[in-house]
Scaffold this motif. Sequence first.
Motif, short mmCIF file in Angstrom:
data_model
loop_
_atom_site.label_atom_id
_atom_site.label_comp_id
_atom_site.label_asym_id
_atom_site.label_seq_id
_atom_site.Cartn_x
_atom_site.Cartn_y
_atom_site.Cartn_z
N VAL A 36 34.41 42.02 44.84
CA VAL A 36 35.63 41.45 45.44
C VAL A 36 36.43 40.69 44.40
O VAL A 36 37.66 40.79 44.33
N ARG A 37 35.72 39.92 43.57
CA ARG A 37 36.37 39.16 42.50
C ARG A 37 37.11 40.08 41.53
O ARG A 37 38.28 39.87 41.23
N THR A 38 36.43 41.12 41.08
CA THR A 38 37.04 42.04 40.13
C THR A 38 38.14 42.86 40.78
O THR A 38 39.18 43.13 40.16
N ALA A 39 37.94 43.25 42.04
CA ALA A 39 38.98 43.99 42.76
C ALA A 39 40.22 43.12 42.95
O ALA A 39 41.36 43.62 42.88
N THR A 40 40.03 41.83 43.17
CA THR A 40 41.16 40.91 43.29
C THR A 40 41.93 40.83 41.98
O THR A 40 43.17 40.86 41.96
N ILE A 41 41.21 40.74 40.87
CA ILE A 41 41.86 40.74 39.56
C ILE A 41 42.62 42.05 39.35
O ILE A 41 43.77 42.07 38.89
#
Length: 533
Positions: A36-41
């Motif tokens: 989720v963190r990387t997808a948000t970035i």
Amino acid sequence: MRGLEQLINSASNQRSARSAFVIMGCTLISRILGFVRTATIGALFGAGGTADVINLIFNIPNNLRKLLAEGALSTAFVPELSREIVLDTSGLKARRLGKTIIGFQIIIIAPVLLGALLFPEQVLYIFERFSDPYKKELSVVLLRWMMPYLLFVSLSAIMMAVHNSHNRFLIPALTPIAFSICVILFLLFGQGRWGTVSIGAGVLAGGLAQILVQYPSFRRMGYGLIPSFDFNDDSLKRVLRKWLPMLLTSSLFVINSQIAMLLASTLPDGNTSSLTYAIVFFQLPFGIFSASIATVLYPKMSRCAALNDNNGLIDCLSFGYRNLWALLVPSAMILVLLGEPIVAIAFQRRAFTPENSIATANVLAAYSVGMPFIGLFGISQRALYALGAIKRSFFCALLTVFIDIALSLVFVFWMDGDSIALAWANSIAFTIGSILQYILIRRISKFRIAGEVLSAFGKILIGNTAGVLVILGFYQLLGRSWWLSGVSWTGVGLLALIALVSSAIIVLFYGWMKIETVSLVLNSIRQDNDGEK
């Protein structure tokens, strides 16, 4: 007598499995949040220039963490702390060693941190070759924000090592969850106000959260964060004698990673990000399975080495080899065959395009081919560390990294390769390295890939061949373009169906061929149900 020994080993393996499953569960949540963190970035910054800077700069303190804290020092710290726990039941020596390790950690981290904060341009010259002035300016800003994370995560790594040495695995396994939550919240609520700086603030908050999550349990065990700078301690000296060669070994892998990122920064926009995003997907199964098993077995192997229990250490290695392959081979197979839909459905939205999905999936496939061998490399290296054969492990690591760098240079500069070529170089090098590590551990401990281990490897390959045929059959029926629109309920449903059916077939074959991993899971479930009753 032999039957009693087998019964003891079986019970020990079951306890190890239960601990590993606890870590796997927490790591699964952590990796999902990491997704989720990387997808948000990816959604906010895409896979272009800004994302390249974010991914490269965060890689700097992250690699230094592996080098100065969670890697070399913690790896050297765990066997000595395990030894003190076994030999001194009062715990005084173990707690004293913890304080001196914290003091030593601060001394080595402080100059690195100050150098990055005061002279960021000079430090960045080592790590990147961006030609765009905007990317260079953004690199300086983010480096100053993210580097203090190194101190927080270093203290957290010591606390994790203490917990693991006391066979307490749940609390340290929760710390990455806290980190990802902080970064995600700062991105979602701070990006509109602070822009790219929001991720720097999130990384700092996440590092501090990792300490706060562990501190109550850390204190209850009698440890504290107040450092001691009295380094005239025999236990510390033994740690440092192990740490220096381990530092050299860890530095090889950090240099290797940084060279890959450096080479990617010389390639067109998107190559750095596709490399970084592919590693995120790679680390989901690898972190859950390989890191979990190694985390549980390393203190156990260290105790066996301290007690000169070679049979116990061989049993740990055999258990690790069998179960790592049972978990990593299907993981690698799924990432190779389903990489494009997995990346697209997870990341493809807003600034992240279908072309970005294809590029990331191709890099992911090249990395995943080497996944089972990287797992064996890691567990063998931990066994060599437990046995004190650190110099031999260093030379093996040196040759592995040399092969990786040499292949990377050849692929990029002589064969016009890109980030996919860098991933292939890594897989080839670590496959060779895993064979070398096995030869070393075989000579020292008499461990063999034979009998039970060899039989398990053969059965695992048969079971996964069935899974491959299932996935290819679905592609034949559905085609290969159903994921191009990115995230959609149809895409999610089809991907889940393919993954679940292929996984179920593999599990059925594992059960039919009596692969140990299945019985360990079932026994853990039964024990949990009995406990609830």
